[in-house]
Design a protein around this motif. Structure first.
Motif, PDB file in Angstrom:
ATOM      1  N   THR A  54       0.856  -1.337  -0.025  1.00 36.35           N
ATOM      2  CA  THR A  54      -0.186  -0.099   0.145  1.00 36.35           C
ATOM      3  C   THR A  54       0.759   1.262   0.052  1.00 36.35           C
ATOM      4  O   THR A  54       0.683   2.037  -0.800  1.00 36.35           O
ATOM      5  CB  THR A  54      -0.958   0.006   1.298  1.00 36.35           C
ATOM      6  OG1 THR A  54      -1.863  -1.084   1.023  1.00 36.35           O
ATOM      7  CG2 THR A  54      -1.895   1.266   1.094  1.00 36.35           C
ATOM      8  N   ASP A 110      -4.101   5.365   8.354  1.00 37.08           N
ATOM      9  CA  ASP A 110      -5.193   4.293   8.183  1.00 37.08           C
ATOM     10  C   ASP A 110      -6.497   4.663   8.452  1.00 37.08           C
ATOM     11  O   ASP A 110      -6.610   5.548   9.342  1.00 37.08           O
ATOM     12  CB  ASP A 110      -4.744   2.976   8.892  1.00 37.08           C
ATOM     13  CG  ASP A 110      -5.572   2.087   8.682  1.00 37.08           C
ATOM     14  OD1 ASP A 110      -5.367   1.490   7.528  1.00 37.08           O
ATOM     15  OD2 ASP A 110      -6.156   1.328   9.617  1.00 37.08           O
ATOM     16  N   ALA A 111      -7.595   4.190   7.665  1.00 40.07           N
ATOM     17  CA  ALA A 111      -8.891   4.566   7.854  1.00 40.07           C
ATOM     18  C   ALA A 111      -9.260   4.392   9.276  1.00 40.07           C
ATOM     19  O   ALA A 111     -10.297   4.993   9.751  1.00 40.07           O
ATOM     20  CB  ALA A 111      -9.894   3.872   6.742  1.00 40.07           C
ATOM     21  N   ALA A 112      -8.990   3.142   9.862  1.00 41.43           N
ATOM     22  CA  ALA A 112      -9.369   2.899  11.341  1.00 41.43           C
ATOM     23  C   ALA A 112      -8.788   4.026  12.220  1.00 41.43           C
ATOM     24  O   ALA A 112      -9.543   4.156  13.168  1.00 41.43           O
ATOM     25  CB  ALA A 112      -8.975   1.276  11.693  1.00 41.43           C
ATOM     26  N   ALA A 170     -11.146   6.881  11.846  1.00 42.87           N
ATOM     27  CA  ALA A 170     -12.524   6.727  12.559  1.00 42.87           C
ATOM     28  C   ALA A 170     -12.508   6.668  13.859  1.00 42.87           C
ATOM     29  O   ALA A 170     -13.769   6.523  14.469  1.00 42.87           O
ATOM     30  CB  ALA A 170     -13.156   5.246  11.679  1.00 42.87           C
ATOM     31  N   VAL A 177      -5.877   9.867   4.076  1.00 42.72           N
ATOM     32  CA  VAL A 177      -6.588   8.618   4.859  1.00 42.72           C
ATOM     33  C   VAL A 177      -6.780   7.706   3.770  1.00 42.72           C
ATOM     34  O   VAL A 177      -7.324   7.826   2.711  1.00 42.72           O
ATOM     35  CB  VAL A 177      -8.005   8.963   5.482  1.00 42.72           C
ATOM     36  CG1 VAL A 177      -8.668   7.730   5.860  1.00 42.72           C
ATOM     37  CG2 VAL A 177      -7.875  10.139   6.569  1.00 42.72           C
ATOM     38  N   PRO A 179      -7.829   3.574   3.139  1.00 36.80           N
ATOM     39  CA  PRO A 179      -8.201   2.040   3.642  1.00 36.80           C
ATOM     40  C   PRO A 179      -7.173   1.294   3.316  1.00 36.80           C
ATOM     41  O   PRO A 179      -6.314   1.114   2.188  1.00 36.80           O
ATOM     42  CB  PRO A 179      -9.376   1.921   2.855  1.00 36.80           C
ATOM     43  CG  PRO A 179      -9.472   2.885   1.542  1.00 36.80           C
ATOM     44  CD  PRO A 179      -8.525   4.039   1.927  1.00 36.80           C
ATOM     45  N   GLY A 180      -7.199  -0.083   4.134  1.00 38.26           N
ATOM     46  CA  GLY A 180      -6.055  -0.936   3.767  1.00 38.26           C
ATOM     47  C   GLY A 180      -4.476  -0.552   4.045  1.00 38.26           C
ATOM     48  O   GLY A 180      -3.614  -1.293   3.463  1.00 38.26           O
ATOM     49  N   SER A 210      -2.511  -3.763   8.194  1.00 37.90           N
ATOM     50  CA  SER A 210      -2.655  -5.185   7.731  1.00 37.90           C
ATOM     51  C   SER A 210      -2.886  -6.027   9.302  1.00 37.90           C
ATOM     52  O   SER A 210      -2.111  -5.456  10.269  1.00 37.90           O
ATOM     53  CB  SER A 210      -1.722  -5.954   7.028  1.00 37.90           C
ATOM     54  OG  SER A 210      -0.433  -5.836   7.438  1.00 37.90           O
TER      55      SER A 210
END
Length: 187
Positions: free
Chosen positions: A103, A146-148, A151, A181, A183-184, A187
């Protein structure tokens, strides 16, 4: 005012609004908070005093009652393409790993990406190893989040020094200069 500030998680000896204790932060972190265009985001950042000998994630989480799911690690990456090196930072939750080889490398358009050497990370950020934070990174660096992390209601990150940590809303992390931001990313 600071007497009534509480951390949203963990058990810390003292909690302050970061803007009220800039002298405890690494200089680039203090400067970034003072000059952040998003004043509401800057004012949402908390500083928690912690033992520098307990700065490493696993030890820290146990000592202060913090779940790894609310702690984020800021990793400095060196991306290479044709002899040119681009430094960037990746921010992922502590219970995950930054996907450097796929990524990050792909997003930065690099032929190869790897963790930057510790000396490079420390010199370029003007922060202490073990305390590098997404707040106050060099202006030219991409900040891959990271999107997490974005969020999360709140995340804990370094303060630029091994002593102390910052807690800020995930939405404030996403509002940092040059933040992207993705996603992915983890990992």
């Amino acid at each position: 005012m600071s007497d009534h500030v509480h951390a949203p998680f963990g058990s810390f000896p003292s909690v302050h609004r970061a803007l009220e204790v800039c002298e405890l932060l690494a200089p680039p972190v203090a400067d970034a908070l003072k000059n952040w265009d998003d004043r509401a985001a800057a004012e949402s950042v908390l500083y928690v005093d912690t033992d520098p000998d307990k700065a490493d994630t696993a030890v820290f989480c146990e000592a202060y009652g913090v779940q790894p799911e609310v702690s984020a690690n800021c990793v400095v990456v060196a991306a290479k393409r044709g002899g040119e090196v681009t430094l960037a930072a990746g921010l992922v939750l502590a219970h995950t790993r930054l996907d450097v080889n796929r990524t990050v490398r792909t997003h930065l358009g690099a032929r190869k990406a790897s963790f930057a050497p510790m000396d490079t990370a420390v010199e370029e950020t003007a922060m202490e190893y073990g305390g590098i934070t997404p707040v106050g990174l060099p202006a030219a660096w991409p900040l891959l989040v990271d999107a997490a992390v974005a969020a999360a209601p709140h995340v804990l990150v370094g303060s630029g020094r091994r002593r102390g940590k910052l807690i800020l809303p995930g939405r404030a992390v996403a509002a940092l200069p040059r933040a992207e931001v993705l996603p992915g990313l983890a990992s």
